[in-house]
Design a protein around this motif. Structure first.
Motif, PDB file in Angstrom:
ATOM      1  N   LEU A  84      43.478   5.376  48.007  1.00 39.30           N
ATOM      2  CA  LEU A  84      42.765   5.359  49.438  1.00 39.30           C
ATOM      3  C   LEU A  84      43.829   4.051  50.026  1.00 39.30           C
ATOM      4  O   LEU A  84      43.977   4.191  51.183  1.00 39.30           O
TER       5      LEU A  84
ATOM      6  N   SER B  45      35.036  10.856  50.576  1.00 42.29           N
ATOM      7  CA  SER B  45      34.967  12.111  49.657  1.00 42.29           C
ATOM      8  C   SER B  45      34.608  13.333  50.222  1.00 42.29           C
ATOM      9  O   SER B  45      33.726  13.358  51.411  1.00 42.29           O
ATOM     10  N   ASP B  46      35.364  14.354  49.670  1.00 42.65           N
ATOM     11  CA  ASP B  46      34.884  15.685  50.418  1.00 42.65           C
ATOM     12  C   ASP B  46      33.802  16.057  49.504  1.00 42.65           C
ATOM     13  O   ASP B  46      33.134  17.266  50.051  1.00 42.65           O
ATOM     14  N   ARG B  47      33.527  15.550  48.334  1.00 40.52           N
ATOM     15  CA  ARG B  47      32.321  16.119  47.671  1.00 40.52           C
ATOM     16  C   ARG B  47      31.219  14.946  47.629  1.00 40.52           C
ATOM     17  O   ARG B  47      31.445  13.874  47.664  1.00 40.52           O
TER      18      ARG B  47
ATOM     19  N   SER C  49      34.781  12.324  55.377  1.00 43.48           N
ATOM     20  CA  SER C  49      35.834  13.254  54.932  1.00 43.48           C
ATOM     21  C   SER C  49      36.842  13.419  55.926  1.00 43.48           C
ATOM     22  O   SER C  49      36.664  13.200  57.186  1.00 43.48           O
TER      23      SER C  49
ATOM     24  N   ARG D 192      32.313   6.992  41.986  1.00 44.11           N
ATOM     25  CA  ARG D 192      31.949   7.777  40.905  1.00 44.11           C
ATOM     26  C   ARG D 192      32.130   7.072  39.615  1.00 44.11           C
ATOM     27  O   ARG D 192      31.304   7.138  38.571  1.00 44.11           O
TER      28      ARG D 192
ATOM     29  N   GLY E 138      36.695   4.704  47.999  1.00 42.37           N
ATOM     30  CA  GLY E 138      36.926   6.272  48.074  1.00 42.37           C
ATOM     31  C   GLY E 138      35.980   7.072  46.999  1.00 42.37           C
ATOM     32  O   GLY E 138      35.114   6.102  46.161  1.00 42.37           O
ATOM     33  N   GLY E 139      35.985   8.356  46.873  1.00 40.73           N
ATOM     34  CA  GLY E 139      34.772   8.952  46.095  1.00 40.73           C
ATOM     35  C   GLY E 139      35.318   8.716  44.657  1.00 40.73           C
ATOM     36  O   GLY E 139      34.115   8.484  43.719  1.00 40.73           O
ATOM     37  N   GLY E 140      36.429   8.573  44.160  1.00 38.30           N
ATOM     38  CA  GLY E 140      36.769   8.224  42.853  1.00 38.30           C
ATOM     39  C   GLY E 140      36.194   7.027  42.386  1.00 38.30           C
ATOM     40  O   GLY E 140      35.866   6.901  41.274  1.00 38.30           O
TER      41      GLY E 140
ATOM     42  N   VAL F 286      28.678  12.307  46.462  1.00 37.50           N
ATOM     43  CA  VAL F 286      28.545  11.220  45.687  1.00 37.50           C
ATOM     44  C   VAL F 286      27.000  10.911  45.280  1.00 37.50           C
ATOM     45  O   VAL F 286      26.521  10.502  46.094  1.00 37.50           O
TER      46      VAL F 286
ATOM     47  N   VAL G  67      31.552   5.914  51.845  1.00 37.81           N
ATOM     48  CA  VAL G  67      32.497   6.539  50.680  1.00 37.81           C
ATOM     49  C   VAL G  67      33.251   7.467  51.275  1.00 37.81           C
ATOM     50  O   VAL G  67      32.667   8.608  51.952  1.00 37.81           O
TER      51      VAL G  67
ATOM     52  N   GLN H  71      28.854   8.772  53.995  1.00 37.67           N
ATOM     53  CA  GLN H  71      29.815   9.714  53.462  1.00 37.67           C
ATOM     54  C   GLN H  71      30.800  10.395  54.632  1.00 37.67           C
ATOM     55  O   GLN H  71      30.188  11.016  55.503  1.00 37.67           O
TER      56      GLN H  71
END
Length: 331
Positions: free
Chosen positions: A266, A219-221, A240, A196, A191-193, A223, A217, A238
């Motif tokens: 996740l 994630s909506d944002r 989402s 990061r 996951g994005g968390g 990375v 990854v 990536q």
């Protein structure tokens, strides 16, 4: 067939979008146990296992029995159909484990062989072959890749202290085994968390030059900061959106086997959506307590009947740790 299945396993994580197939050619009149040729699907999916085995056998393929873990293909790709190649080589008998569900073959390979006078025996070690081919079969029949959820946790199911310290819960032997697990999957997903916070390499290390898995990854944002694609790191994708749709998109891109190494959020999302096919748990002899971070986030269950259930496939020690391999029962 057991030999062919062991050969097929060599292709896992290395041949997508093709299936990992093994082939053994046997002639009882030959010495050395009768094996005159063997092969497995090569990196990138070509050559196929049958072609490798036929090339190894040469003229000795005439009159041989071919043991193949999946029905020989019947369609024209970059190379000719394997069913045609077996016929041309003069193989007298073909023993297979599974029918290929790909509509381009789907029984036509067996039919071609029989029409040419080749004896065909089906269904030998079918259950073992289906377990090995779970990713390919799921992609073809359901439009989704197989998902393996990997967890490295304490005895009480925690993956980090309350402060986030997690290196290392399990020992060196278990961590090395994780790289073997990565090698057998097409992609590694986090996951994005996690991406990061940890900036994970998400690659296979310590096993020599290998085809590195795709790194995914969720994630909506954007990375940033992960290693770029190179000889030591696979492509970075990536994704989402909803996990079912995202995984369907990954299957469309050819992926058959995905290893999820993300955090509890996740993991819970995949479990709640019924998308986890296999679960590999590395359990260490350490207790972290209720204030530590759980391996799996909230599932919102109100009844035990709704809990995701898995069947134990095998368990073994890795140094001081325990590895358990679980599989979701077939519907």
């Amino acid at each position: 067939m057991d030999h062919a299945l062991r050969l097929a396993r060599r292709g896992l994580g290395n041949v997508w979008p093709n299936p990992a197939v093994g082939c053994v050619l046997v002639r009882p009149d030959e010495g050395g146990g009768g094996v005159v040729g063997r092969g497995w699907t090569q990196p990138g999916g070509r050559p196929h296992a049958e072609r490798m085995a036929l090339d190894a056998a040469g003229a000795a393929a005439q009159g041989a029995t071919a043991y193949v873990t999946l029905e020989p293909c019947a369609h024209q790709g970059r190379a000719g159909p394997c069913s045609d190649a077996l016929i041309a080589a003069g193989v007298s008998r073909v023993v297979t484990a599974l029918t290929d569900p790909d509509p381009r073959t789907a029984g036509q390979g067996h039919a071609k062989l029989r029409a040419a006078g080749v004896e065909v025996v089906e269904g030998v070690r079918a259950a073992e072959a289906a377990a090995l081919q779970r990713g390919f079969l799921k992609r073809v029949t359901e439009g989704l890749p197989m998902v393996t959820l990997k967890l490295a946790a304490s005895l009480d199911g925690r993956i980090a202290t309350a402060a986030g310290e997690s290196q290392w819960i399990t020992g060196a032997v278990a961590r090395r085994h994780v790289h073997l697990l990565r090698l057998q999957h097409d992609a590694i997903m986090v996951g994005g968390g996690t991406a990061r916070a940890d900036r994970p390499a998400l690659n296979v290390r310590g096993l020599g030059p290998v085809r590195q898995p795709v790194r995914i990854v969720v994630s909506d944002r954007p990375v940033m900061g992960l290693p770029p694609e190179d000889a030591d790191h696979g492509p970075l994708w990536q994704i989402s959106g909803g996990m079912h749709a995202a995984l369907s998109g990954l299957a469309d891109r050819g992926l058959t086997r995905i290893l999820c190494e993300g955090g509890g959020v996740l993991a819970a999302q995949l479990l709640a959506d019924g998308l986890v096919d296999e679960l590999v748990l590395y359990s260490a002899g350490i207790v972290l307590g209720a204030d530590a971070r759980p391996a799996i986030g909230p599932l919102g269950l109100t009844s035990l009947a709704d809990a995701p259930r898995f069947t134990l496939q095998r368990a073994f020690r890795l140094g001081p740790d325990l590895c358990q391999h679980w599989a979701r029962p077939a519907p």
